[in-house]
Design a protein around this motif. Structure first.
Motif, PDB file in Angstrom:
ATOM      1  N   GLU A   1      -0.294   9.372  19.060  1.00 55.07           N
ATOM      2  CA  GLU A   1       1.052   9.740  18.606  1.00 55.07           C
ATOM      3  C   GLU A   1       1.806   8.512  18.092  1.00 55.07           C
ATOM      4  OE1 GLU A   1       2.899  11.604  21.892  1.00 55.07           O
ATOM      5  OE2 GLU A   1       1.703  13.458  21.768  1.00 55.07           O
ATOM      6  N   ARG A   2       1.630   7.368  18.775  1.00 54.94           N
ATOM      7  CA  ARG A   2       2.316   6.153  18.336  1.00 54.94           C
ATOM      8  C   ARG A   2       1.803   5.715  16.963  1.00 54.94           C
ATOM      9  NH1 ARG A   2       0.571   0.637  20.768  1.00 54.94           N
ATOM     10  NH2 ARG A   2      -1.037   1.178  19.262  1.00 54.94           N
TER      11      ARG A   2
ATOM     12  N   SER B   1       0.494   7.626  14.700  1.00 53.49           N
ATOM     13  CA  SER B   1       1.016   8.575  13.711  1.00 53.49           C
ATOM     14  C   SER B   1       2.475   8.286  13.404  1.00 53.49           C
ATOM     15  CB  SER B   1       0.847   9.992  14.251  1.00 53.49           C
ATOM     16  OG  SER B   1       1.409  10.927  13.356  1.00 53.49           O
ATOM     17  N   GLU B   2       3.249   7.970  14.462  1.00 47.86           N
ATOM     18  CA  GLU B   2       4.665   7.683  14.264  1.00 47.86           C
ATOM     19  C   GLU B   2       4.852   6.394  13.462  1.00 47.86           C
ATOM     20  OE1 GLU B   2       8.729   7.226  16.974  1.00 47.86           O
ATOM     21  OE2 GLU B   2       6.803   7.718  17.894  1.00 47.86           O
TER      22      GLU B   2
ATOM     23  N   ASN C   1       4.187   7.217   9.884  1.00 50.22           N
ATOM     24  CA  ASN C   1       5.334   7.929   9.305  1.00 50.22           C
ATOM     25  C   ASN C   1       6.496   6.974   9.022  1.00 50.22           C
ATOM     26  OD1 ASN C   1       3.981  10.360   9.416  1.00 50.22           O
ATOM     27  ND2 ASN C   1       4.768  10.885  11.456  1.00 50.22           N
TER      28      ASN C   1
END
Length: 192
Positions: free
Chosen positions: A135-136, A138-139, A142
């Protein structure tokens, strides 16, 4: 979990030491009981020998028999009392040994359960950590895209600002020209 694991290991070692101590006490009591049996056996042989030696006279034999019987009964009673006490103590120690053995088994089961729970918890934490890292990442991707887009927008805004500024300067120059022209026209006598 590690502290609990170490604590349980210490309790297991203490239980094993206690079981060894009870085993040694049991062996010592068995040795004492053997001594009592041998002592009793020697007393009975001594009594038989005394009977053989005092068969000469019936009276001496009866007196000796009475005294020896009393002594034997007393010794036998003492031995039986000691045997009963040792037997009771042996039963108590055996029960304590069984309890300690049961506690050891319970602790081993608890230890295995905690070990399995620790393994599951470690796997769960590893999965959560991998998910959080994903998730990190991916963040971060982004955010990098957003920063790139914002930089592009900033370039476009700067360019537009420069164009507006150029148009403003041009308009101010035209206004100045119109003002000078107006003043020049106002100064001409024919147009006044």
């Amino acid at each position: 979990g590690a502290l609990l694991y170490n604590h349980l290991q210490q309790k297991v070692r203490n239980a094993e030491a206690l079981a060894q101590k009870y085993k040694q006490q049991q062996e010592a009591l068995s040795a004492q009981l053997q001594v009592v049996y041998e002592h009793r056996s020697r007393l009975e042989r001594s009594l038989q020998k005394e009977r053989g030696e005092h068969k000469k006279t019936k009276e001496d034999f009866l007196v000796y028999k009475l005294e020896a019987q009393e002594a034997l009964n007393k010794e036998k009673q003492d031995s039986m009392n000691r045997y009963g006490a040792l037997s009771s103590q042996h039963k108590i120690l055996k029960n304590q040994h069984d309890d300690v053995k049961k506690q050891l088994l319970d602790l081993q089961l608890q230890h295995n359960s905690l070990k399995l729970e620790h393994r599951k918890s470690l796997e769960s934490h590893s999965q959560k950590l991998a998910q959080l890292q994903q998730e990190r990442d991916s963040e971060v991707t982004n955010l990098q895209d957003t920063v790139f887009k914002l930089r592009e927008e900033s370039k476009l805004l700067r360019k537009a600002h420069q164009e507006v500024h150029s148009q403003l300067l041009s308009a101010q120059a035209q206004m100045e020209e119109f003002r000078q022209l107006k003043e020049a026209l106002q100064k001409m006598p024919g147009l006044r």
